[in-house]
Design a protein around this motif. Structure first.
Motif, PDB file in Angstrom:
ATOM      1  N   ASP B 128       1.555  31.856  40.834  1.00 22.97           N
ATOM      2  CA  ASP B 128       1.055  30.558  40.353  1.00 22.97           C
ATOM      3  C   ASP B 128       2.112  29.774  39.582  1.00 22.97           C
ATOM      4  O   ASP B 128       2.105  28.547  39.587  1.00 22.97           O
ATOM      5  N   VAL B 129       2.984  30.471  38.873  1.00 22.51           N
ATOM      6  CA  VAL B 129       4.013  29.750  38.124  1.00 22.51           C
ATOM      7  C   VAL B 129       5.287  29.578  38.948  1.00 22.51           C
ATOM      8  O   VAL B 129       6.285  29.071  38.458  1.00 22.51           O
ATOM      9  N   GLY B 130       5.236  30.026  40.202  1.00 20.94           N
ATOM     10  CA  GLY B 130       6.370  29.805  41.092  1.00 20.94           C
ATOM     11  C   GLY B 130       7.538  30.744  40.873  1.00 20.94           C
ATOM     12  O   GLY B 130       8.683  30.374  41.102  1.00 20.94           O
ATOM     13  N   LEU B 131       7.251  31.951  40.436  1.00 22.77           N
ATOM     14  CA  LEU B 131       8.346  32.905  40.235  1.00 22.77           C
ATOM     15  C   LEU B 131       8.323  34.051  41.251  1.00 22.77           C
ATOM     16  O   LEU B 131       8.981  35.056  41.055  1.00 22.77           O
ATOM     17  N   SER B 132       7.566  33.876  42.328  1.00 13.87           N
ATOM     18  CA  SER B 132       7.531  34.946  43.339  1.00 13.87           C
ATOM     19  C   SER B 132       8.938  35.233  43.831  1.00 13.87           C
ATOM     20  O   SER B 132       9.730  34.317  44.028  1.00 13.87           O
ATOM     21  N   GLY B 133       9.209  36.516  44.016  1.00 15.88           N
ATOM     22  CA  GLY B 133      10.532  36.908  44.478  1.00 15.88           C
ATOM     23  C   GLY B 133      11.455  37.275  43.324  1.00 15.88           C
ATOM     24  O   GLY B 133      12.476  37.907  43.514  1.00 15.88           O
ATOM     25  N   LEU B 134      11.060  36.876  42.121  1.00 16.45           N
ATOM     26  CA  LEU B 134      11.904  37.203  40.968  1.00 16.45           C
ATOM     27  C   LEU B 134      11.296  38.316  40.117  1.00 16.45           C
ATOM     28  O   LEU B 134      11.724  38.542  38.990  1.00 16.45           O
ATOM     29  N   ILE B 139      14.503  39.614  32.429  1.00 19.46           N
ATOM     30  CA  ILE B 139      14.185  38.293  31.888  1.00 19.46           C
ATOM     31  C   ILE B 139      15.436  37.586  31.376  1.00 19.46           C
ATOM     32  O   ILE B 139      15.488  36.368  31.348  1.00 19.46           O
ATOM     33  N   GLY B 140      16.435  38.368  30.984  1.00 17.88           N
ATOM     34  CA  GLY B 140      17.663  37.765  30.467  1.00 17.88           C
ATOM     35  C   GLY B 140      18.411  36.956  31.511  1.00 17.88           C
ATOM     36  O   GLY B 140      19.265  36.151  31.191  1.00 17.88           O
ATOM     37  N   SER B 141      18.086  37.168  32.798  1.00 20.31           N
ATOM     38  CA  SER B 141      18.826  36.465  33.847  1.00 20.31           C
ATOM     39  C   SER B 141      18.107  35.193  34.276  1.00 20.31           C
ATOM     40  O   SER B 141      18.568  34.495  35.171  1.00 20.31           O
ATOM     41  N   LEU B 142      16.962  34.877  33.651  1.00 18.14           N
ATOM     42  CA  LEU B 142      16.224  33.677  34.048  1.00 18.14           C
ATOM     43  C   LEU B 142      16.817  32.434  33.386  1.00 18.14           C
ATOM     44  O   LEU B 142      17.361  32.498  32.287  1.00 18.14           O
ATOM     45  N   SER B 143      16.646  31.297  34.056  1.00 19.07           N
ATOM     46  CA  SER B 143      17.039  30.032  33.444  1.00 19.07           C
ATOM     47  C   SER B 143      15.962  29.627  32.440  1.00 19.07           C
ATOM     48  O   SER B 143      14.895  30.241  32.388  1.00 19.07           O
ATOM     49  N   GLY B 144      16.235  28.583  31.663  1.00 20.03           N
ATOM     50  CA  GLY B 144      15.274  28.131  30.666  1.00 20.03           C
ATOM     51  C   GLY B 144      13.917  27.801  31.274  1.00 20.03           C
ATOM     52  O   GLY B 144      12.871  28.208  30.779  1.00 20.03           O
ATOM     53  N   GLY B 145      13.951  27.076  32.393  1.00 25.20           N
ATOM     54  CA  GLY B 145      12.710  26.692  33.056  1.00 25.20           C
ATOM     55  C   GLY B 145      11.965  27.895  33.604  1.00 25.20           C
ATOM     56  O   GLY B 145      10.739  27.992  33.499  1.00 25.20           O
ATOM     57  N   GLN B 146      12.719  28.831  34.187  1.00 23.29           N
ATOM     58  CA  GLN B 146      12.089  30.042  34.734  1.00 23.29           C
ATOM     59  C   GLN B 146      11.459  30.876  33.634  1.00 23.29           C
ATOM     60  O   GLN B 146      10.375  31.431  33.796  1.00 23.29           O
ATOM     61  N   LEU B 147      12.152  30.954  32.488  1.00 28.84           N
ATOM     62  CA  LEU B 147      11.611  31.738  31.379  1.00 28.84           C
ATOM     63  C   LEU B 147      10.305  31.108  30.885  1.00 28.84           C
ATOM     64  O   LEU B 147       9.329  31.812  30.615  1.00 28.84           O
ATOM     65  N   GLN B 148      10.296  29.770  30.822  1.00 31.49           N
ATOM     66  CA  GLN B 148       9.078  29.096  30.385  1.00 31.49           C
ATOM     67  C   GLN B 148       7.941  29.362  31.381  1.00 31.49           C
ATOM     68  O   GLN B 148       6.787  29.546  30.990  1.00 31.49           O
ATOM     69  N   ARG B 149       8.278  29.407  32.671  1.00 30.75           N
ATOM     70  CA  ARG B 149       7.268  29.733  33.680  1.00 30.75           C
ATOM     71  C   ARG B 149       6.735  31.146  33.466  1.00 30.75           C
ATOM     72  O   ARG B 149       5.534  31.392  33.575  1.00 30.75           O
ATOM     73  N   ALA B 150       7.647  32.067  33.147  1.00 31.04           N
ATOM     74  CA  ALA B 150       7.212  33.453  32.908  1.00 31.04           C
ATOM     75  C   ALA B 150       6.282  33.510  31.697  1.00 31.04           C
ATOM     76  O   ALA B 150       5.273  34.220  31.700  1.00 31.04           O
ATOM     77  N   LEU B 151       6.611  32.723  30.660  1.00 31.23           N
ATOM     78  CA  LEU B 151       5.755  32.698  29.472  1.00 31.23           C
ATOM     79  C   LEU B 151       4.374  32.132  29.813  1.00 31.23           C
ATOM     80  O   LEU B 151       3.351  32.624  29.335  1.00 31.23           O
ATOM     81  N   PHE B 152       4.353  31.110  30.677  1.00 32.64           N
ATOM     82  CA  PHE B 152       3.070  30.554  31.112  1.00 32.64           C
ATOM     83  C   PHE B 152       2.260  31.600  31.895  1.00 32.64           C
ATOM     84  O   PHE B 152       1.040  31.690  31.744  1.00 32.64           O
ATOM     85  N   ALA B 153       2.964  32.378  32.728  1.00 32.76           N
ATOM     86  CA  ALA B 153       2.266  33.416  33.495  1.00 32.76           C
ATOM     87  C   ALA B 153       1.644  34.431  32.547  1.00 32.76           C
ATOM     88  O   ALA B 153       0.522  34.915  32.756  1.00 32.76           O
ATOM     89  N   ARG B 154       2.360  34.753  31.472  1.00 33.63           N
ATOM     90  CA  ARG B 154       1.829  35.697  30.495  1.00 33.63           C
ATOM     91  C   ARG B 154       0.590  35.102  29.809  1.00 33.63           C
ATOM     92  O   ARG B 154      -0.400  35.799  29.605  1.00 33.63           O
ATOM     93  N   VAL B 155       0.664  33.816  29.496  1.00 30.28           N
ATOM     94  CA  VAL B 155      -0.498  33.149  28.897  1.00 30.28           C
ATOM     95  C   VAL B 155      -1.695  33.225  29.852  1.00 30.28           C
ATOM     96  O   VAL B 155      -2.820  33.495  29.439  1.00 30.28           O
ATOM     97  N   MET B 156      -1.431  33.007  31.160  1.00 30.71           N
ATOM     98  CA  MET B 156      -2.530  33.046  32.135  1.00 30.71           C
ATOM     99  C   MET B 156      -3.243  34.385  32.089  1.00 30.71           C
ATOM    100  O   MET B 156      -4.471  34.454  32.124  1.00 30.71           O
ATOM    101  N   LEU B 157      -2.459  35.465  32.024  1.00 31.99           N
ATOM    102  CA  LEU B 157      -3.076  36.794  32.053  1.00 31.99           C
ATOM    103  C   LEU B 157      -3.832  37.091  30.767  1.00 31.99           C
ATOM    104  O   LEU B 157      -4.715  37.943  30.743  1.00 31.99           O
ATOM    105  N   GLN B 158      -3.484  36.395  29.705  1.00 27.32           N
ATOM    106  CA  GLN B 158      -4.214  36.623  28.455  1.00 27.32           C
ATOM    107  C   GLN B 158      -5.656  36.143  28.573  1.00 27.32           C
ATOM    108  O   GLN B 158      -6.504  36.550  27.788  1.00 27.32           O
TER     109      GLN B 158
END
Lengths: 293, 259
Positions: B128-134, B139-158
């Motif tokens: 849903d946050v568009g990080l499929s394949g990653l 996490i240290g290798s993600l760009s700023g935008g990707q990291l924010q997407r990952a944080l949003f994905a974590r919020v979704m699961l909460q």
């Protein structure tokens, strides 16, 4: 069969001499117990705090020594009490005042260290106290070995049970504090594990080098992998391998065992820096992850 | 894919003469009123207006100097709170999949395993946050935008009834903002209460039905178009300039750019 084995230079010292076998068993216990704790110390950016804590157990061990002489239970108990007291006091001050964690720990460990030195000087310096400072991995008796094995078992079980908690606390402590009331359990639980392993470590390697078998394998392993599970496994393997090589070096080159072990672990770290895939050299050749996608 | 269509209990936040601040210096004064269940509320105002302080107060991380905050339908630990500066250590050796899975903590605790349903939900959130394949990237290798997407994905699961976002689009590109804003809309339709601190007034006008305009006290609140009127914004600017904290401070980014 055993004659054939004892003709192998890598095995013969351990087959011929009981003290070498004991030393190896002690190192195995430390590798299993202390090294994973060292991995978490490193991940929490507390590597130097570990060093400070190792000094903090000194006055307790010294009081034990003052009361009961070179007694394993007395010095262990004293070390545990002093270490835990410093951990709790330092953590409490850091959480409730403007003093940050590093300064808080530094103040208490300096107090603790100077108290230790003062207490030791009360009884007059003794050659025995070299044992406290530098350990005696080649003179581990049954009681000491049992203590090392017991603390290591406790530590492995606690870490296995709390792995997710400790990992989350190290990775994103504020997130954990928000979603769970276990955050203080993770913090203080980890400190207890740290003190347990430092006290175990100081019997074998002394207060000055007990942190060596925690941090050096952890840092070396970090240069090889990017995931926590493999990181813990590799660190333990490096710790035990380094101990083994260090003991052999000390046997054949007639070197003091503790420093030989820690230096070998340091060598493993330097080697990892040079050839590890996450080391500075390999990073230059590796294509950048961002552009792979 | 199974997805919670609506949250079980809608969350309401009520302010009762609330004053929040640090070291006895108030940052937000005498806030009254209520954020209704299922609201999608933007909080805007100049720097130092007390926007982040307000979120911190709602999350229970700051004790009110006066008055109180009541939460209904949500426990403090159920709140999903995305702060301005991510508190996580991005050098930590953890891969995207495991990082996003942290969002399931309240449900799984320290011991429960990842069963098939949970694995699917994690995969869905990452997708849903568009990080499929990653998923297996550190996490240290993600760009700023990707990291924010990952944080949003974590919020979704909460799966939180109340979501607090503090400048969620701080340093990310337009495409990421568009994708993440769509997720926020989805949370709104699911009945979650969302309170977001934002700077981009255009974005607020497009996406947020309700707005709270803050400058240490409530300047206006209600329907976004009404709140973000020229008169109100002028009023805020006058307050900022009058106080002399930062005479050049624009009320917000688009305000400055639009001028």
């Amino acid at each position: 069969m055993s004659e054939m084995l004892s003709s192998l230079p890598l095995l013969s010292p351990f087959i011929e001499f009981g003290f070498m076998r004991r030393a190896l068993a002690g190192c195995l216990a430390l590798s299993l117990g202390a090294t994973p704790v060292g991995v978490f110390l490193m991940l929490r950016r507390m590597s130097l705090a570990g060093d400070a804590m190792s000094h903090a157990i000194l006055p307790g061990a010294a009081v034990g020594y003052l009361i009961a002489g070179l007694s394993l239970p007395a010095m262990t108990f004293g070390g545990l009490v002093a270490g835990l007291a410093v951990a709790v006091l330092a953590g409490g001050v850091a959480r409730n005042t403007v003093i940050k964690e590093d300064a808080s720990l530094a103040t208490f460990y300096l107090l603790s260290l100077s108290a230790g030195v003062l207490i030791i000087s009360l009884r007059g310096s003794s050659v025995d106290l070299l044992h406290v400072l530098f350990g005696s991995v080649l003179a581990l008796d049954d009681a000491a070995l049992l203590l090392l094995a017991g603390f290591a078992s406790l530590s492995v079980v606690a870490l296995a049970l709390g792995l997710r908690l400790f990992a989350l606390e190290a990775c994103d402590p504020l997130f954990l504090a928000r979603i769970s009331r276990l955050a203080p359990v993770a913090h203080y639980g980890f400190m207890v594990l740290l003190v347990l392993n430092l006290v175990a470590g100081f019997h074998a390697l002394g207060t000055l080098m007990a942190v060596g078998i925690m941090i050096l394998p952890a840092a070396a392993a970090r240069l090889w992998v990017c995931n926590l599970g493999p990181l813990l496994l590799i660190a333990v393997v490096i710790a035990f391998g380094g101990s083994l090589i260090g003991l052999l070096l000390s046997y054949y080159a007639n070197l003091p065992a503790g420093p030989a072990i820690v230096l070998t672990l340091g060598g493993a770290y330097l080697l990892s820096l040079a050839i590890g895939p996450l080391g500075p050299l390999a990073s230059r050749w590796r294509s950048n992850w961002h552009f792979e996608r | 894919m199974p997805r919670p269509a609506a949250v079980r209990a809608p969350a309401v936040v009520r302010f009762d003469n609330l004053t929040l601040g640090y070291n006895r210096h108030p940052a937000v004064h005498h806030l009254r009123g209520e954020v209704a269940a299922g609201s999608l509320l933007a909080v805007v105002g100049p720097n130092g207006a007390g926007k982040s302080t307000l979120l911190k107060g709602i999350a229970g991380e700051l004790r009110p100097l006066q008055g109180r905050i009541e939460l209904h339908g949500v426990h403090r630990r159920q709140i999903a709170y995305l702060t301005q500066q991510a508190t996580l250590d991005i050098s930590f050796p953890i891969i995207v999949h495991d990082f996003v899975a942290m969002g399931l903590w309240r449900e799984m605790g320290a011991f429960a395993g990842l069963n098939r349903a949970r694995r699917q939900r994690i995969a869905q959130a990452i997708d849903d946050v568009g990080l499929s394949g990653l998923e297996t990237r550190p996490i240290g290798s993600l760009s700023g935008g990707q990291l924010q997407r990952a944080l949003f994905a974590r919020v979704m699961l909460q799966d939180a009834p109340l979501v607090l976002l503090d400048e969620p689009y701080g340093a990310i590109d337009a495409a990421s903002v568009r994708d993440l804003a769509a997720l926020v809309r989805q949370w709104h339709t699911q009945g979650r209460t969302v309170i977001a601190v934002l700077h981009d007034l255009e974005h607020v006008r497009q996406e947020y039905p309700e707005t709270l305009l803050l400058a240490r006290e409530v300047i206006a609140r209600g329907d976004t178009a009404g709140v973000l009127s020229d008169t109100n914004l002028e009023h805020v600017r006058a307050i900022v300039e009058g106080r002399g904290d930062d005479p050049h401070a624009a009320v917000c980014r688009s305000d400055r750019e639009g001028a």
